[in-house]
Scaffold this motif. Structure first.
Motif, PDB file in Angstrom:
ATOM      1  N   GLU A  11       0.861  -1.180   0.000  1.00 48.78           N
ATOM      2  CA  GLU A  11       0.000   0.000   0.000  1.00 48.78           C
ATOM      3  C   GLU A  11       0.895   1.226   0.000  1.00 48.78           C
ATOM      4  O   GLU A  11       2.095   1.139   0.236  1.00 48.78           O
ATOM      5  N   ALA A  12       0.315   2.362  -0.211  1.00 46.99           N
ATOM      6  CA  ALA A  12       1.090   3.592  -0.329  1.00 46.99           C
ATOM      7  C   ALA A  12       1.779   3.965   0.978  1.00 46.99           C
ATOM      8  O   ALA A  12       1.213   3.818   2.055  1.00 46.99           O
ATOM      9  N   SER A  13       3.012   4.445   0.844  1.00 44.87           N
ATOM     10  CA  SER A  13       3.721   5.028   1.982  1.00 44.87           C
ATOM     11  C   SER A  13       3.106   6.384   2.311  1.00 44.87           C
ATOM     12  O   SER A  13       3.035   6.782   3.464  1.00 44.87           O
ATOM     13  N   CYS A  14       2.696   7.080   1.267  1.00 47.75           N
ATOM     14  CA  CYS A  14       2.001   8.365   1.386  1.00 47.75           C
ATOM     15  C   CYS A  14       0.920   8.406   0.312  1.00 47.75           C
ATOM     16  O   CYS A  14       1.177   8.069  -0.837  1.00 47.75           O
ATOM     17  N   TYR A  15      -0.265   8.829   0.703  1.00 50.42           N
ATOM     18  CA  TYR A  15      -1.356   8.924  -0.263  1.00 50.42           C
ATOM     19  C   TYR A  15      -2.320   9.993   0.215  1.00 50.42           C
ATOM     20  O   TYR A  15      -2.675  10.036   1.383  1.00 50.42           O
ATOM     21  N   ASN A  16      -2.730  10.845  -0.703  1.00 45.55           N
ATOM     22  CA  ASN A  16      -3.601  11.960  -0.347  1.00 45.55           C
ATOM     23  C   ASN A  16      -4.882  11.935  -1.167  1.00 45.55           C
ATOM     24  O   ASN A  16      -5.362  12.981  -1.579  1.00 45.55           O
TER      25      ASN A  16
ATOM     26  N   ALA B 268      -2.408  16.420  -4.604  1.00 51.22           N
ATOM     27  CA  ALA B 268      -0.957  16.582  -4.503  1.00 51.22           C
ATOM     28  C   ALA B 268      -0.479  16.451  -3.056  1.00 51.22           C
ATOM     29  O   ALA B 268      -1.104  16.971  -2.132  1.00 51.22           O
ATOM     30  N   LEU B 269       0.631  15.748  -2.895  1.00 53.79           N
ATOM     31  CA  LEU B 269       1.259  15.612  -1.572  1.00 53.79           C
ATOM     32  C   LEU B 269       2.016  16.893  -1.259  1.00 53.79           C
ATOM     33  O   LEU B 269       2.613  17.506  -2.140  1.00 53.79           O
ATOM     34  N   SER B 270       2.031  17.255   0.011  1.00 51.07           N
ATOM     35  CA  SER B 270       2.721  18.481   0.396  1.00 51.07           C
ATOM     36  C   SER B 270       4.225  18.278   0.585  1.00 51.07           C
ATOM     37  O   SER B 270       4.995  19.207   0.414  1.00 51.07           O
TER      38      SER B 270
ATOM     39  N   VAL C  89       2.894   7.677  -3.126  1.00 52.66           N
ATOM     40  CA  VAL C  89       4.210   7.046  -3.232  1.00 52.66           C
ATOM     41  C   VAL C  89       4.135   5.654  -2.627  1.00 52.66           C
ATOM     42  O   VAL C  89       3.635   5.484  -1.515  1.00 52.66           O
ATOM     43  N   TRP C  90       4.645   4.670  -3.374  1.00 47.65           N
ATOM     44  CA  TRP C  90       4.739   3.281  -2.925  1.00 47.65           C
ATOM     45  C   TRP C  90       6.216   2.909  -2.958  1.00 47.65           C
ATOM     46  O   TRP C  90       6.876   3.087  -3.987  1.00 47.65           O
ATOM     47  N   ASN C  91       6.764   2.417  -1.847  1.00 49.64           N
ATOM     48  CA  ASN C  91       8.187   2.105  -1.747  1.00 49.64           C
ATOM     49  C   ASN C  91       8.421   0.615  -1.552  1.00 49.64           C
ATOM     50  O   ASN C  91       7.746  -0.021  -0.745  1.00 49.64           O
TER      51      ASN C  91
END
Length: 153
Positions: A42-47, A51-53, A144-146
């Motif tokens: 799953e995403a490390s960051c998802y909004n 747009a991500l800040s 972002v997916w890592n």
């Protein structure tokens, strides 16, 4: 139906609805496959598609999944159609590794060594943090997916 059974049925339905209301919608998934090994993440960051800040902190988050790669392996990357619709790009700490892929749910690196080499210095590494970045409508990143890649001996 007796009153007790009716009350039990109503209680079960109410409990089920309460449990569902507490759930958050999962983020779209990205998958990295090498040989018979896959890492689904799953995403490390998802909004939610906005747009991500702070993209750099998202790119620097430690991956939860690791995949071993041999020099002769192909690295396959698959994304949810929700990611593909907006467009996505593959990055490592050393730079961008793919063009923006729009409406494509799948991409393959036939030569994985490019993922482990710094484009500027030519130095290679035994590990690479692979980032799959969803492009937002305004040119930034929406998710972002890592996944960590390790060169196998």
């Amino acid at each position: 139906m007796t009153i007790r059974r009716s009350a039990t049925a109503v209680g079960a339905v109410a409990l089920g609805l309460f449990a569902l209301s507490a759930c958050t919608k999962p983020t779209p998934l990205a998958t990295v496959t090498v040989g018979s090994t896959s890492a689904h993440t799953e995403a490390s960051c998802y909004n939610g598609g906005k747009a991500l800040s702070d993209l750099s902190s998202c790119l620097n988050k430690a991956p939860e999944q690791t995949v071993k790669v041999h020099a002769t392996d192909k690295v396959h990357i698959g994304v949810d159609p929700a990611i593909a619709d907006k467009g996505w790009v593959v990055l490592t700490a050393t730079g961008q590794k793919s063009d923006v892929l729009k409406n494509q749910t799948y991409y393959t690196f036939a030569n994985p060594s490019v993922l482990f080499v710094d484009q500027q210095s030519g130095q290679s590494s035994k590990t690479a943090n692979l980032s799959i970045v969803e492009v937002s409508g305004k040119g930034g990143a929406a998710g972002v997916w890592n996944v960590k890649l390790e060169l196998a001996d």
